[in-house]
Design a protein around this motif. Structure first.
Motif, PDB file in Angstrom:
ATOM      1  N   ILE A  15      20.448 -63.880 -22.257  1.00 58.83           N
ATOM      2  CA  ILE A  15      19.393 -64.023 -23.272  1.00 58.83           C
ATOM      3  C   ILE A  15      19.095 -62.676 -23.930  1.00 58.83           C
ATOM      4  N   THR A  16      18.917 -61.635 -23.125  1.00 57.72           N
ATOM      5  CA  THR A  16      18.571 -60.321 -23.667  1.00 57.72           C
ATOM      6  C   THR A  16      19.710 -59.762 -24.507  1.00 57.72           C
ATOM      7  N   PHE A  17      20.926 -59.850 -23.998  1.00 55.67           N
ATOM      8  CA  PHE A  17      22.053 -59.298 -24.741  1.00 55.67           C
ATOM      9  C   PHE A  17      22.446 -60.166 -25.933  1.00 55.67           C
ATOM     10  N   SER A  18      21.972 -61.410 -25.994  1.00 58.02           N
ATOM     11  CA  SER A  18      22.159 -62.217 -27.203  1.00 58.02           C
ATOM     12  C   SER A  18      21.400 -61.591 -28.367  1.00 58.02           C
ATOM     13  N   MET A  61      15.716 -53.584 -20.015  1.00 57.29           N
ATOM     14  CA  MET A  61      14.857 -54.714 -20.353  1.00 57.29           C
ATOM     15  C   MET A  61      15.199 -55.925 -19.486  1.00 57.29           C
ATOM     16  N   THR A  62      16.503 -56.159 -19.300  1.00 54.31           N
ATOM     17  CA  THR A  62      16.948 -57.281 -18.470  1.00 54.31           C
ATOM     18  C   THR A  62      16.432 -57.136 -17.043  1.00 54.31           C
ATOM     19  N   TYR A  82       8.042 -62.075 -23.823  1.00 57.41           N
ATOM     20  CA  TYR A  82       9.323 -61.361 -23.734  1.00 57.41           C
ATOM     21  C   TYR A  82      10.348 -61.986 -24.681  1.00 57.41           C
ATOM     22  N   PHE A  83      10.455 -63.314 -24.660  1.00 59.87           N
ATOM     23  CA  PHE A  83      11.410 -63.999 -25.535  1.00 59.87           C
ATOM     24  C   PHE A  83      11.048 -63.795 -27.010  1.00 59.87           C
ATOM     25  N   ILE A  84       9.780 -63.874 -27.338  1.00 66.47           N
ATOM     26  CA  ILE A  84       9.339 -63.660 -28.718  1.00 66.47           C
ATOM     27  C   ILE A  84       9.662 -62.236 -29.160  1.00 66.47           C
ATOM     28  N   HIS A  85       9.462 -61.284 -28.265  1.00 71.37           N
ATOM     29  CA  HIS A  85       9.740 -59.893 -28.617  1.00 71.37           C
ATOM     30  C   HIS A  85      11.237 -59.704 -28.915  1.00 71.37           C
ATOM     31  N   LEU A  86      12.096 -60.459 -28.229  1.00 73.26           N
ATOM     32  CA  LEU A  86      13.533 -60.378 -28.512  1.00 73.26           C
ATOM     33  C   LEU A  86      13.856 -60.870 -29.924  1.00 73.26           C
ATOM     34  N   VAL A  87      13.109 -61.859 -30.385  1.00 72.22           N
ATOM     35  CA  VAL A  87      13.295 -62.358 -31.752  1.00 72.22           C
ATOM     36  C   VAL A  87      12.977 -61.242 -32.748  1.00 72.22           C
ATOM     37  N   PHE A  88      11.891 -60.531 -32.532  1.00 66.35           N
ATOM     38  CA  PHE A  88      11.534 -59.435 -33.428  1.00 66.35           C
ATOM     39  C   PHE A  88      12.515 -58.268 -33.300  1.00 66.35           C
ATOM     40  N   ASN A  89      13.052 -58.074 -32.107  1.00 63.44           N
ATOM     41  CA  ASN A  89      14.053 -57.029 -31.903  1.00 63.44           C
ATOM     42  C   ASN A  89      15.269 -57.309 -32.785  1.00 63.44           C
ATOM     43  N   SER A  90      15.764 -58.541 -32.769  1.00 58.73           N
ATOM     44  CA  SER A  90      16.904 -58.924 -33.612  1.00 58.73           C
ATOM     45  C   SER A  90      16.523 -58.932 -35.086  1.00 58.73           C
ATOM     46  N   ARG A 124       2.741 -54.432 -15.848  1.00 59.33           N
ATOM     47  CA  ARG A 124       2.088 -53.493 -14.923  1.00 59.33           C
ATOM     48  C   ARG A 124       1.135 -54.204 -13.958  1.00 59.33           C
ATOM     49  N   ARG A 125       0.486 -55.247 -14.441  1.00 60.19           N
ATOM     50  CA  ARG A 125      -0.454 -55.991 -13.600  1.00 60.19           C
ATOM     51  C   ARG A 125       0.235 -56.681 -12.422  1.00 60.19           C
ATOM     52  N   VAL A 126       1.522 -56.979 -12.593  1.00 56.16           N
ATOM     53  CA  VAL A 126       2.232 -57.775 -11.590  1.00 56.16           C
ATOM     54  C   VAL A 126       3.352 -56.988 -10.912  1.00 56.16           C
ATOM     55  N   LYS A 127       4.104 -56.231 -11.700  1.00 54.02           N
ATOM     56  CA  LYS A 127       5.264 -55.504 -11.166  1.00 54.02           C
ATOM     57  C   LYS A 127       5.390 -54.182 -11.917  1.00 54.02           C
ATOM     58  N   LYS A 128       4.855 -53.128 -11.323  1.00 53.67           N
ATOM     59  CA  LYS A 128       4.813 -51.822 -11.993  1.00 53.67           C
ATOM     60  C   LYS A 128       6.191 -51.339 -12.424  1.00 53.67           C
ATOM     61  N   MET A 129       7.198 -51.547 -11.590  1.00 56.50           N
ATOM     62  CA  MET A 129       8.534 -51.082 -11.944  1.00 56.50           C
ATOM     63  C   MET A 129       9.019 -51.724 -13.252  1.00 56.50           C
ATOM     64  N   SER A 130       8.667 -52.976 -13.479  1.00 58.05           N
ATOM     65  CA  SER A 130       9.033 -53.642 -14.736  1.00 58.05           C
ATOM     66  C   SER A 130       8.407 -52.924 -15.927  1.00 58.05           C
ATOM     67  N   SER A 131       7.161 -52.501 -15.776  1.00 58.77           N
ATOM     68  CA  SER A 131       6.507 -51.782 -16.881  1.00 58.77           C
ATOM     69  C   SER A 131       7.166 -50.429 -17.111  1.00 58.77           C
ATOM     70  N   TYR A 132       7.540 -49.739 -16.026  1.00 57.23           N
ATOM     71  CA  TYR A 132       8.189 -48.431 -16.161  1.00 57.23           C
ATOM     72  C   TYR A 132       9.538 -48.556 -16.860  1.00 57.23           C
ATOM     73  N   LEU A 133      10.234 -49.630 -16.570  1.00 58.37           N
ATOM     74  CA  LEU A 133      11.549 -49.838 -17.191  1.00 58.37           C
ATOM     75  C   LEU A 133      11.456 -50.074 -18.697  1.00 58.37           C
ATOM     76  N   MET A 134      10.297 -50.475 -19.173  1.00 62.23           N
ATOM     77  CA  MET A 134      10.108 -50.731 -20.606  1.00 62.23           C
ATOM     78  C   MET A 134       9.703 -49.478 -21.388  1.00 62.23           C
ATOM     79  N   VAL A 135       9.288 -48.433 -20.715  1.00 53.69           N
ATOM     80  CA  VAL A 135       8.794 -47.223 -21.401  1.00 53.69           C
ATOM     81  C   VAL A 135       9.875 -46.545 -22.245  1.00 53.69           C
ATOM     82  N   PRO A 136      11.098 -46.340 -21.744  1.00 59.83           N
ATOM     83  CA  PRO A 136      12.118 -45.728 -22.616  1.00 59.83           C
ATOM     84  C   PRO A 136      12.383 -46.554 -23.881  1.00 59.83           C
TER      85      PRO A 136
END
Length: 155
Positions: A15-18, A61-62, A82-90, A124-136
Motif C-alpha cells: 500500500i505504501t509503496f503504491s 513509513m511502512t 495514514y491511507f488518506i495521507h498517502l493519497v496526498f503524498n501521490s 506517539r500516543r500509542v507507539k512512540k517508535m512509530s512517531s519517531y519513524l515519521m519525523v525524517p
C-alpha cells in the motif's frame, strides 16, 4: 483483523509503496521538458538524491504504520488518516509534474504536512517508535515545501 505480522507488513509495504509508484510514474512520465525549464533555487538537490531518500522514507513509513497496527491501543481512524495521507503524498507529484501547477502543489504539501503532524501525534500516543519513524519524512516534506515555495517565487 489481520494479526499475522509478516502478512500485515507485506500489505502495508504494498500500500505504501503504491503511493511511491504512482508518484514516481507521474514524475517520470511528465517531468520533462517542463521541469528543466524551471528556475530552481541553488539548494535544489540533484535529481539522483530523490530516489534513495524517498525509498528510505517510504520504508520508514511502512514500518511506522506496521508497528502501530500491532499495538494494543491502535485506533482505526489513525490507520485511515495514514491511507488518506498517502493519497496526498501521490497527489503532489501529479499536481506538480503532470498538471505543472506549482501553487496547487504547494497547497497539497501544506495538507500533507498537516496530516503527517497528525499522524506523529496520534502514533506517539500509542507507539512512540512509530512517531519517531515519521519525523525524517516530516523534515523532508518541509524541505520539499521550501523548494516548492522557492520554485513558485522564481517562476
Amino acid at each position: 483483523m489481520l494479526r499475522n505480522k509478516y502478512l500485515t507488513f507485506i500489505l502495508f509495504f504494498i500500500i505504501t509503496f503504491s503511493s511511491s509508484l504512482i508518484g514516481g510514474l507521474a514524475t517520470v512520465s511528465f517531468k520533462e521538458p517542463w521541469y528543466s525549464t524551471l528556475i530552481k533555487p541553488s539548494f535544489n538537490p540533484p535529481d539522483w538524491v530523490f530516489g534513495p531518500v524517498w525509498t528510505i522514507l517510504y520504508l520508514m513509513m511502512t514500518i511506522a504504520i506496521w508497528m502501530y497496527w500491532h499495538s494494543k491501543n491502535k485506533n482505526m481512524n489513525t490507520v485511515y488518516i495514514y491511507f488518506i495521507h498517502l493519497v496526498f503524498n501521490s497527489a503532489w507529484s501529479i499536481v506538480f509534474f503532470v498538471y505543472h501547477n506549482i501553487f496547487l502543489a504547494l497547497v497539497v504539501l501544506l495538507i500533507l504536512i498537516s496530516l503527517i503532524l497528525v499522524l506523529i501525534v496520534r502514533f506517539r500516543r500509542v507507539k512512540k517508535m512509530s512517531s519517531y519513524l515519521m519525523v525524517p519524512y516530516l523534515l523532508w516534506t518541509i524541505f520539499a515545501l521550501i523548494l516548492n515555495v522557492s520554485i513558485l517565487i522564481l517562476n
